[in-house]
Design an enzyme around this catalytic site. Structure first.
Site, short mmCIF file in Angstrom:
data_model
loop_
_atom_site.label_atom_id
_atom_site.label_comp_id
_atom_site.label_asym_id
_atom_site.label_seq_id
_atom_site.Cartn_x
_atom_site.Cartn_y
_atom_site.Cartn_z
N ASP A 294 -9.21 -3.54 9.31
CA ASP A 294 -8.27 -2.87 10.33
C ASP A 294 -8.19 -1.53 10.29
OD1 ASP A 294 -6.56 -3.38 8.34
OD2 ASP A 294 -4.92 -3.67 9.33
N ASN B 277 -1.55 2.70 5.77
CA ASN B 277 -0.62 1.82 5.02
C ASN B 277 0.05 0.94 6.51
OD1 ASN B 277 1.36 0.33 3.59
ND2 ASN B 277 2.93 1.91 3.72
N GLY B 278 -0.29 -0.42 6.24
CA GLY B 278 0.21 -1.28 7.21
C GLY B 278 -1.17 -2.24 7.70
N GLU B 279 -0.77 -2.80 9.10
CA GLU B 279 -1.46 -3.63 9.49
C GLU B 279 -1.47 -3.41 11.21
OE1 GLU B 279 -2.39 -8.70 10.12
OE2 GLU B 279 -0.58 -7.64 8.96
N CYS C 117 0.78 -1.31 -0.04
CA CYS C 117 0.04 0.03 0.21
C CYS C 117 0.88 1.33 -0.08
CB CYS C 117 -1.03 0.03 1.14
SG CYS C 117 -1.96 -1.29 1.32
N ARG D 249 -3.90 0.68 -2.90
CA ARG D 249 -4.09 -0.44 -2.22
C ARG D 249 -3.67 -1.86 -2.67
NH1 ARG D 249 -9.67 -3.01 -0.50
NH2 ARG D 249 -8.94 -4.05 1.48
N LEU D 250 -2.72 -2.24 -1.74
CA LEU D 250 -2.71 -3.87 -2.11
C LEU D 250 -3.78 -4.71 -1.24
CD1 LEU D 250 -1.07 -6.17 -3.22
CD2 LEU D 250 0.46 -6.18 -1.24
N SER D 251 -4.87 -5.17 -1.49
CA SER D 251 -5.85 -5.55 -0.71
C SER D 251 -5.49 -7.07 0.10
CB SER D 251 -6.95 -5.74 -1.63
OG SER D 251 -7.38 -4.67 -2.25
N ILE D 252 -5.71 -6.82 1.14
CA ILE D 252 -5.05 -7.70 2.05
C ILE D 252 -6.33 -8.31 2.96
CG2 ILE D 252 -3.59 -9.15 3.85
CD1 ILE D 252 -1.27 -7.46 2.52
#
Length: 200
Positions: free
Chosen positions: A102, A78-80, A2, A53-56
């Site tokens: 999240d 950006n992150g988790e 992201c 976005r990189l969808s996770i």
């Protein structure tokens, strides 16, 4: 992975919205590799923000930037957030969740606890939170600075991005090299050096 990029105008610039969009698009294009799944844009005349976005987590419902219930707050992360499930359980009685993301947990945590919410977030993240009514911009990173976030303050505003080249896509970003930082030995290198003067 992201990516986040954008700019804040301290006062309304009166700039043509199409010109602002072109600048924002160029910044987003510079970090397209960080988020190949989606590109979302937000611009209210003060804050212009793009999220790649990189969808996770919550692949279908987690588009960003996302808004709180009344639209006053916007967030891009950006992150988790590792403990998002536990925080969601604490918040769900007082907040309406529109996704399983999240990032939305971080948004409602800010609504609930303000700046103290950052101490409750366990994870790796760089975030941009905008309070449109108060015209307050919050830029925050995890304690170890795992996720990058570059910032450049200008006389009329602020540039920010996940990568330096996204800042350089904006015409007002400085381009002078910080040669003292380049010449400094690795052992003495401060972690906030971007090698461009005026960019941290």
């Amino acid at each position: 992975m992201c990516g986040i990029a954008g700019f804040l105008s301290y006062r309304s610039s009166g700039e043509d919205p199409a010109a602002r969009r072109r600048r924002l698009q160029a910044m987003g294009d510079a970090i397209a590799h960080r988020g190949p799944d989606d590109a979302q844009y937000y611009d209210d005349g003060h804050l212009a923000l793009v999220f790649r976005r990189l969808s996770i987590i919550d692949v279908d419902g987690g588009a960003q930037p996302m808004a709180n219930e009344d639209g006053r707050l916007r967030i891009a992360v950006n992150g988790e957030i590792y403990n998002h499930g536990a925080l969601r359980a604490q918040l769900r009685d007082r907040h309406r969740f529109a996704s399983a993301s999240d990032s939305e947990v971080a948004l409602h945590a800010w609504e609930e606890w303000g700046e103290a919410s950052l101490e409750r977030l366990h994870g790796m993240f760089a975030m941009v939170l905008w309070d449109r009514a108060a015209r307050q911009l919050v830029l925050a990173r995890d304690r170890l600075g795992i996720k990058p976030l570059y910032v450049c303050e200008l006389p009329h505003g602020l540039l920010f991005a996940s990568e330096l080249k996204a800042l350089l896509a904006h015409p007002d970003c400085p381009r002078a090299m910080d040669w003292q930082a380049v010449d400094r030995p690795d052992t003495g290198q401060p972690c906030d050096t971007s090698y461009v003067r005026g960019v941290a």
